[in-house]
Design an enzyme around this catalytic site. Structure first.
Site, short mmCIF file in Angstrom:
data_model
loop_
_atom_site.label_atom_id
_atom_site.label_comp_id
_atom_site.label_asym_id
_atom_site.label_seq_id
_atom_site.Cartn_x
_atom_site.Cartn_y
_atom_site.Cartn_z
CB THR A 142 -0.89 0.00 1.26
OG1 THR A 142 -1.74 -1.13 1.22
CG2 THR A 142 -1.72 1.26 1.35
CB THR A 167 1.29 0.43 4.81
OG1 THR A 167 1.54 -0.78 4.06
CG2 THR A 167 2.53 0.76 5.63
N GLY A 168 -0.54 -2.06 6.24
CA GLY A 168 -0.42 -3.27 7.05
C GLY A 168 -1.58 -4.23 6.87
#
Length: 355
Positions: free
Chosen positions: A221, A272-273
């Site tokens: 992302t 992001t993750g």
């Protein structure tokens, strides 16, 4: 005598009112955080996860760093010339959306049905207005669409065919879905299908699955947070989601408060993750809330949310964040995160691995 007594009293009051500093130096920390560090600044990410030097060729590392540098310089130039944080965030993210290196736009991963479904979100820290899009398949720039939803509609989030129709009506660039096809992403999907597992994000050489091995995956992302010369913060995030995702799955990227948040009173955040955990934790908003209600510094808040709260829940990933005074923070609980920052002086930082 009265005059001497008056002067002495004034001096006593003046010295008595000096702020005290406790043993933890908390007063000094608060005062430092209230000072303007940068008149403008920008920070970006291109994903976080198990990104190790031993698994990265010199050529590929150089390619990632060059693209991160290209992207952030676009936004920095806009800010330096007096442009808005909104424009800087959009143009910066578009550079990454058009690169196959990242899981966003051109580099989006494939769904179980072998299509690309794109998500994005944007938030304006001055007005707290926001826009988001989920599950579009033919809009070249999802981040541009998210902003257009914010500015040109009464809604915050649109999805699927309705979002595409809105994009067409507003004159955004529409592409054939084949535009998003990249061979390495397609082959990643085939490997996952063959093993009947779910991969969270892109990995050119090995599959990362939706189970305990998720900690060995990496997340592509992209996101950006910017502070402009007028003191306005903006944040945006764009993604292709999860490889082999099914049933219209939507992660944290298009959800305001999870993947993206911005507030001029506190900070801007892009995440992001592992999206499901970021949604349940409301990661991006939590960082802002801790700053507003607990008077934490940006670094304290990002560290607490990512290293403590998210980690204890089982989530992996990271954030980039920037506060109202230009302080910046990279925080992640994985082995690495593609990231870069630039301040008002043009000091450029580009990193990949945990250091």
């Amino acid at each position: 005598m009265k005059k001497i007594f008056f002067i002495a009293s004034v001096l006593l009051i003046s010295f008595g009112c000096k702020p005290t500093t406790d043993k933890n130096n908390e007063t000094d920390i608060t005062n430092n955080q209230s000072k303007k560090i940068n008149d403008f600044a920008i920070i970006i990410h291109g994903g976080a996860g198990t990104i190790l030097k031993k698994n990265m060729s010199d050529e590929k590392e150089a390619e990632y760093k060059a693209k991160l540098e290209e992207a952030i310089k676009v936004g920095h130039t806009i800010l330096k010339n007096g442009g808005t944080s909104q424009e800087a965030v959009m143009k910066t993210i578009q550079v990454m959306e058009e690169s196959p290196l990242f899981n966003a736009g051109k580099g989006a991963v494939f769904t179980h049905e072998e299509t690309n479904e794109l998500d994005a979100s944007f938030m304006d820290g001055k007005t707290l207005n926001a826009g988001a899009v989920a599950g579009v398949t033919n809009v070249k720039s999802p981040i541009e669409l998210a902003i257009k939803i914010m500015t040109d509609s009464d809604h915050v989030m649109l999805s699927g065919t309705g979002a595409s129709t809105f994009a067409k009506e507003k004159g955004l660039e529409i592409v054939d879905p084949s535009y998003f096809y990249t061979e390495n992403r397609f082959q990643s999907l085939q490997r996952i299908k063959n093993r009947a597992k779910t991969q969270l994000d892109h990995d050119d050489k090995k599959a990362a699955f939706y189970d305990a091995d998720i900690k060995n995956s990496k997340f592509g992302t992209v996101g950006c947070v910017a502070l402009d010369k007028d003191g306005n913060i903006a944040a945006g995030t764009s993604t292709g989601g999860m490889t082999n995702k099914r049933w219209g799955r939507i992660g944290d990227a298009p959800i305001i408060g999870s993947g993206t948040y911005a507030n001029n009173k506190t900070c801007g955040v892009s995440s992001t993750g592992w999206g499901e955990y970021f949604i349940r934790s409301q990661v991006a908003y939590d960082i802002s809330a801790q700053m507003e209600y607990q008077q934490k510094t940006l670094k304290e808040a990002t560290k607490n949310v990512i290293q403590n709260k998210l980690t204890q829940l089982g989530g992996t990933g990271g954030v980039v964040a920037l506060d109202k005074n230009g302080n910046m923070s990279f925080e992640f609980n994985t082995a690495g995160m593609y990231r870069a920052s630039m301040d008002e002086n043009g000091e450029l930082i580009v990193k990949i691995y945990k250091e």
